[in-house]
Motif scaffolding. Structure first.
Motif, PDB file in Angstrom:
ATOM      1  N   GLU A  35      54.366  12.914 -59.783  1.00 11.06           N
ATOM      2  CA  GLU A  35      54.399  12.665 -58.351  1.00 11.06           C
ATOM      3  C   GLU A  35      54.299  13.748 -57.252  1.00 11.06           C
ATOM      4  N   ILE A  36      55.676  14.318 -57.606  1.00  9.44           N
ATOM      5  CA  ILE A  36      55.906  15.515 -56.626  1.00  9.44           C
ATOM      6  C   ILE A  36      54.655  16.674 -56.445  1.00  9.44           C
ATOM      7  N   PRO A  37      54.409  17.106 -57.759  1.00 11.17           N
ATOM      8  CA  PRO A  37      53.149  17.892 -57.473  1.00 11.17           C
ATOM      9  C   PRO A  37      51.854  17.153 -57.243  1.00 11.17           C
ATOM     10  N   ALA A  38      51.754  16.121 -57.340  1.00 12.93           N
ATOM     11  CA  ALA A  38      50.708  15.311 -56.936  1.00 12.93           C
ATOM     12  C   ALA A  38      50.440  15.155 -55.335  1.00 12.93           C
ATOM     13  N   MET A  39      51.680  14.688 -54.761  1.00 12.88           N
ATOM     14  CA  MET A  39      51.810  15.067 -53.445  1.00 12.88           C
ATOM     15  C   MET A  39      51.373  16.219 -52.975  1.00 12.88           C
ATOM     16  N   LEU A  40      52.133  17.537 -53.276  1.00  9.27           N
ATOM     17  CA  LEU A  40      52.079  18.697 -52.887  1.00  9.27           C
ATOM     18  C   LEU A  40      50.694  19.298 -53.031  1.00  9.27           C
ATOM     19  N   ASN A  41      50.161  18.851 -54.156  1.00 11.42           N
ATOM     20  CA  ASN A  41      48.709  19.484 -54.604  1.00 11.42           C
ATOM     21  C   ASN A  41      47.819  18.820 -53.521  1.00 11.42           C
ATOM     22  N   ALA A  42      48.219  17.542 -53.271  1.00 10.93           N
ATOM     23  CA  ALA A  42      47.168  16.822 -52.092  1.00 10.93           C
ATOM     24  C   ALA A  42      47.260  17.293 -50.899  1.00 10.93           C
ATOM     25  N   ARG A  43      48.343  17.983 -50.470  1.00 14.70           N
ATOM     26  CA  ARG A  43      48.459  18.708 -49.171  1.00 14.70           C
ATOM     27  C   ARG A  43      47.938  19.860 -49.217  1.00 14.70           C
TER      28      ARG A  43
ATOM     29  N   ASP B 223      60.552  19.484 -44.843  1.00 10.09           N
ATOM     30  CA  ASP B 223      61.398  19.822 -43.823  1.00 10.09           C
ATOM     31  C   ASP B 223      62.443  21.076 -44.189  1.00 10.09           C
ATOM     32  N   HIS B 224      62.905  21.023 -45.475  1.00 12.78           N
ATOM     33  CA  HIS B 224      63.760  22.133 -45.661  1.00 12.78           C
ATOM     34  C   HIS B 224      63.103  23.355 -45.780  1.00 12.78           C
ATOM     35  N   LEU B 225      61.770  23.449 -46.026  1.00 14.41           N
ATOM     36  CA  LEU B 225      60.906  24.581 -46.015  1.00 14.41           C
ATOM     37  C   LEU B 225      60.298  24.815 -44.703  1.00 14.41           C
ATOM     38  N   GLY B 226      60.428  24.063 -43.799  1.00 15.48           N
ATOM     39  CA  GLY B 226      59.816  24.267 -42.366  1.00 15.48           C
ATOM     40  C   GLY B 226      58.436  24.061 -42.416  1.00 15.48           C
ATOM     41  N   LEU B 227      57.861  23.229 -43.133  1.00 21.60           N
ATOM     42  CA  LEU B 227      56.455  22.948 -43.190  1.00 21.60           C
ATOM     43  C   LEU B 227      56.196  21.532 -42.624  1.00 21.60           C
ATOM     44  N   GLU B 228      54.900  21.493 -41.986  1.00 18.92           N
ATOM     45  CA  GLU B 228      54.412  20.179 -41.407  1.00 18.92           C
ATOM     46  C   GLU B 228      54.608  19.002 -42.390  1.00 18.92           C
ATOM     47  N   PRO B 229      55.287  17.904 -42.341  1.00 22.45           N
ATOM     48  CA  PRO B 229      55.531  17.019 -43.273  1.00 22.45           C
ATOM     49  C   PRO B 229      54.289  16.036 -43.266  1.00 22.45           C
ATOM     50  N   ILE B 230      53.314  16.385 -43.700  1.00 20.88           N
ATOM     51  CA  ILE B 230      51.921  15.752 -43.819  1.00 20.88           C
ATOM     52  C   ILE B 230      51.311  15.652 -45.398  1.00 20.88           C
ATOM     53  N   VAL B 231      51.112  14.930 -45.994  1.00 22.51           N
ATOM     54  CA  VAL B 231      50.459  14.675 -47.096  1.00 22.51           C
ATOM     55  C   VAL B 231      49.628  13.451 -47.194  1.00 22.51           C
ATOM     56  N   PRO B 232      48.441  13.307 -47.449  1.00 28.27           N
ATOM     57  CA  PRO B 232      47.148  12.423 -47.321  1.00 28.27           C
ATOM     58  C   PRO B 232      47.629  10.938 -48.415  1.00 28.27           C
ATOM     59  N   ASP B 233      47.460   9.975 -47.773  1.00 29.06           N
ATOM     60  CA  ASP B 233      47.718   8.650 -48.413  1.00 29.06           C
ATOM     61  C   ASP B 233      49.102   8.503 -49.221  1.00 29.06           C
ATOM     62  N   ALA B 234      50.048   9.012 -48.559  1.00 28.62           N
ATOM     63  CA  ALA B 234      51.265   8.824 -49.079  1.00 28.62           C
ATOM     64  C   ALA B 234      52.083   8.052 -48.161  1.00 28.62           C
ATOM     65  N   GLY B 235      51.826   7.150 -47.424  1.00 29.34           N
ATOM     66  CA  GLY B 235      52.605   6.406 -46.461  1.00 29.34           C
ATOM     67  C   GLY B 235      52.796   6.872 -45.147  1.00 29.34           C
ATOM     68  N   ALA B 236      53.708   6.136 -44.364  1.00 30.61           N
ATOM     69  CA  ALA B 236      53.865   6.887 -42.915  1.00 30.61           C
ATOM     70  C   ALA B 236      54.691   7.893 -42.935  1.00 30.61           C
ATOM     71  N   LEU B 237      55.870   7.989 -43.933  1.00 33.48           N
ATOM     72  CA  LEU B 237      56.582   9.015 -43.691  1.00 33.48           C
ATOM     73  C   LEU B 237      56.014  10.568 -43.788  1.00 33.48           C
ATOM     74  N   LEU B 238      54.713  10.518 -44.475  1.00 31.30           N
ATOM     75  CA  LEU B 238      54.049  11.926 -44.628  1.00 31.30           C
ATOM     76  C   LEU B 238      52.596  11.876 -43.912  1.00 31.30           C
ATOM     77  N   SER B 239      52.866  10.880 -43.013  1.00 37.56           N
ATOM     78  CA  SER B 239      51.372  10.669 -42.228  1.00 37.56           C
ATOM     79  C   SER B 239      51.297  11.524 -40.938  1.00 37.56           C
TER      80      SER B 239
END
Length: 258
Positions: free
Chosen positions: A21-29, A231-247
């Protein structure tokens, strides 16, 4: 030159979800942002989700931190929520300090976090005061998770424990079942639904579907872990289709990271 980041996770030996799941989200990003990620794990033994096995597993985490430090990862996280929350309220802060010390002693300056702390922090970022959650744990362990979250100032209106003791079986549970499971959860007046409080119970394919159906923010510990990593990496917290927190609805803000 495209920036590349090494993601390090300390993973229970029977966990089959956090390395998917972690790679799936970051690969989607990666499909919508320029940064690239590689994924690196160190494992600690655990089969049954019992307090005794969790305590034994936690003792291995220091070795795992040293191994990940050797890879010079850019962010390091534990990947077991209940192992932290079952040890007492606020324990994620102690673990973070202990693992950070090991990382620094092994010449790695990466920020160190925990999935347990990430869930707490993610809920606070969303301004959650009242939540309901789903978890695979036996009821006594689920109650410890509920108490832990309450100790952080967040009311838990309802919780469903599926009571699956075998960690491999937790990982095999079809996330599509959550679409029906959530209908049994009391979500009246809650700010956020935690679709999976456990990083081993798959939920990513259902997060956005349940959020769209309920009309309120829906998240999981895995989603919150990715949010904290970004957030720790200083990157924009956006991942497609992962809910509000990453929208993109909740931009990065200052405060505690766990």
């Amino acid at each position: 030159m495209t920036a590349s980041y090494r993601i390090g996770q300390i993973v229970p030996s029977s966990n089959t979800t956090m390395e998917t799941e972690i790679p799936a989200m970051l690969n989607a990003r990666q499909r919508i942002r320029p940064e690239r990620f590689t994924f690196h794990s160190s494992r600690m033994r655990m089969h049954k989700v019992t307090r005794e096995e969790l305590e034994a597993m936690n003792r291995e985490s220091l070795r795992c931190a040293a191994e990940l430090a050797d890879a010079r990862v850019d962010v390091m996280s534990t990947a077991c929520l209940v192992a932290i929350m079952a040890m007492g309220n606020g324990y994620h802060r102690q673990v973070q300090e202990e693992l950070s010390a090991i990382a620094r002693a092994n010449h790695c300056e990466a920020p160190v976090m925990t999935s347990a702390g990430a869930l707490v922090e993610g809920l606070k970022i969303m301004g959650a005061k009242r939540i309901s959650l789903l978890a695979p744990y036996m009821r006594p362990l689920c109650d410890l998770v509920v108490e832990y979250i309450k100790s952080e100032g967040i009311e838990v209106v309802d919780s469903i424990a599926f009571e699956i003791p075998d960690n491999l079986e937790v990982g095999r549970r079809d996330p599509a079942r959550l679409l029906e499971d959530v209908k049994k959860l009391n979500t009246t007046g809650v700010d956020v639904v935690v679709l999976s409080a456990c990083v081993q119970m798959q939920s990513l394919p259902a997060i956005q579907l349940v959020e769209d159906a309920l009309g309120i923010p829906v998240t999981s510990t895995a989603v919150c872990t990715v949010r904290s990593m970004l957030d720790h990496l200083g990157l924009e917290p956006i991942v497609p289709d992962a809910g509000a927190l990453l929208s993109g609805r909740y931009p990065r803000v200052g405060g505690e990271h766990a």
